[in-house]
Design an enzyme around this catalytic site. Structure first.
Site, PDB file in Angstrom:
ATOM      1  N   PHE A 180       2.256  11.542  -3.784  1.00 41.79           N
ATOM      2  CA  PHE A 180       2.542  11.951  -5.161  1.00 41.79           C
ATOM      3  C   PHE A 180       1.781  11.053  -6.129  1.00 41.79           C
ATOM      4  O   PHE A 180       1.241  10.014  -5.739  1.00 41.79           O
ATOM      5  CB  PHE A 180       4.043  11.985  -5.478  1.00 41.79           C
TER       6      PHE A 180
ATOM      7  N   ARG B 262     -11.368  -2.899  -6.148  1.00 42.39           N
ATOM      8  CA  ARG B 262     -10.764  -4.136  -5.667  1.00 42.39           C
ATOM      9  C   ARG B 262      -9.792  -3.798  -4.533  1.00 42.39           C
ATOM     10  O   ARG B 262      -8.768  -3.149  -4.765  1.00 42.39           O
ATOM     11  CB  ARG B 262     -10.043  -4.866  -6.814  1.00 42.39           C
TER      12      ARG B 262
ATOM     13  N   GLU C 164      -7.415   2.636 -14.877  1.00 40.85           N
ATOM     14  CA  GLU C 164      -7.251   1.992 -13.577  1.00 40.85           C
ATOM     15  C   GLU C 164      -6.424   2.900 -12.674  1.00 40.85           C
ATOM     16  O   GLU C 164      -5.334   3.329 -13.047  1.00 40.85           O
ATOM     17  CB  GLU C 164      -6.563   0.635 -13.710  1.00 40.85           C
TER      18      GLU C 164
ATOM     19  N   ALA D  65       5.868  -4.008  -4.668  1.00 42.30           N
ATOM     20  CA  ALA D  65       5.210  -4.331  -5.933  1.00 42.30           C
ATOM     21  C   ALA D  65       6.139  -4.096  -7.128  1.00 42.30           C
ATOM     22  O   ALA D  65       6.119  -4.855  -8.099  1.00 42.30           O
ATOM     23  CB  ALA D  65       3.938  -3.495  -6.084  1.00 42.30           C
TER      24      ALA D  65
ATOM     25  N   ILE E 251       9.464  -4.327  -7.131  1.00 41.18           N
ATOM     26  CA  ILE E 251      10.443  -5.412  -7.154  1.00 41.18           C
ATOM     27  C   ILE E 251       9.811  -6.706  -7.670  1.00 41.18           C
ATOM     28  O   ILE E 251      10.382  -7.411  -8.511  1.00 41.18           O
ATOM     29  CB  ILE E 251      11.027  -5.642  -5.743  1.00 41.18           C
TER      30      ILE E 251
END
Length: 224
Positions: A41, A105, A139, A151, A153
Site C-alpha cells: 500500500f 539512499r 522523497e 520506524a 515507534i
C-alpha cells in the site's frame, strides 16, 4: 519570507496526490494480471509547517533555498511485504519517465547505527499549475511492514527524547530493529508458501464476492 504557506505548499500536495494515484495504479495492474504486487500500500503527506521551520533551523536551510535544499517536504511511503519487493519497486521507479531520480539512499544494505532500515529515493516530479510546469522535489521511502512498525515507534520516541535516547533504550531499540529484520528474512524464506496461500485466499474471497453479487442480482430481477 514565505508569507502564504498554504499557497507555497499547494504544488507539494498536488505532487503527493498524483504520485499516490500513480503508485496505487501500479499495484492495480499487478492485481489485474493476478500477479504478486511488490507494492502492498501507499501513503503520503506534506510536511507540516512547524516541522519545516524546525528543520530549517536544525539543518541551517535558508528560506530562499527551501525548495532546493529540503527534499522531503513532499513525502510518499511505499509499503512492501518482502525485502525483495523493495528492490523490485526501486527498479520500477527507475524505469518511469515521469519522475527524475536525483538520489538513492539504501539504508537496508547500509543500516543506520540506530537500527533504522528503509530505502530512500529523492525524485524531481513535474506538476502542472495554471502558471505552468513546476518541478517539485519529493522523497519516496520504501520499506517492509516490519521496518515501518519499528520506524514509526522510533519516530514517536524521538519526539519524546528529542533524539537524546537513554543508552538502555537505544540498545533495546536496536535489538528490536534486528528482530524486525530477522522477521523479514524469515518471511522471505517462506515467501512462496505465503504467496500461494494469499492467492488461494484471494480467489476464495473473489468467488464469494461474485456469488454474493449474483444472488443480489437475482433478487433484484425477481422483484421486477
Amino acid at each position: 519570507m514565505v508569507e502564504d504557506w498554504q499557497h507555497f505548499l499547494l504544488p507539494y500536495q498536488q505532487a503527493v496526490n498524483e504520485l499516490k494515484v500513480k503508485l496505487r495504479g501500479m499495484r492495480k495492474q499487478y492485481q489485474d494480471q493476478a500477479q504478486h504486487s511488490p507494492i502492498e500500500f501507499v501513503t503520503g503527506r506534506v510536511k507540516p509547517v512547524d516541522s519545516i521551520k524546525e528543520k530549517m533551523v536544525r539543518r541551517h536551510v535558508a528560506e530562499d533555498r527551501l525548495e532546493q535544499d529540503m527534499q522531503d517536504i513532499a513525502g510518499v511511503r511505499i509499503m512492501c511485504q518482502f525485502v525483495e519487493d523493495i528492490y523490485e519497486v526501486v527498479d520500477l521507479l527507475r524505469e518511469r519517465s515521469d519522475i527524475n531520480i536525483l538520489e538513492e539512499r539504501d539504508y537496508i544494505s547500509n543500516v543506520k547505527p540506530s537500527g533504522y532500515r528503509s530505502y530512500h529515493i529523492v525524485v524531481e516530479y513535474p506538476v502542472q499549475l495554471i502558471t505552468g510546469e513546476k518541478k517539485i522535489l519529493a522523497e519516496i521511502q520504501i520499506r517492509t511492514l516490519a521496518m515501518n512498525f519499528w520506524a514509526t515507534i522510533e519516530h514517536s520516541l524521538n519526539y519524546k527524547y528529542q533524539g537524546a535516547f537513554p543508552s538502555d533504550l537505544s540498545a533495546r531499540l536496536k535489538s528490536a530493529a534486528e528482530a524486525a529484520f530477522k522477521l523479514d528474512n524469515e518471511m522471505s524464506e517462506i515467501r512462496e508458501e505465503i504467496q500461494e496461500a494469499q492467492n488461494l485466499f484471494s480467489y476464495s474471497k473473489n468467488s464469494d464476492w461474485s456469488q454474493q453479487n449474483s444472488t443480489q442480482e437475482n433478487q433484484q430481477e425477481n422483484k421486477q
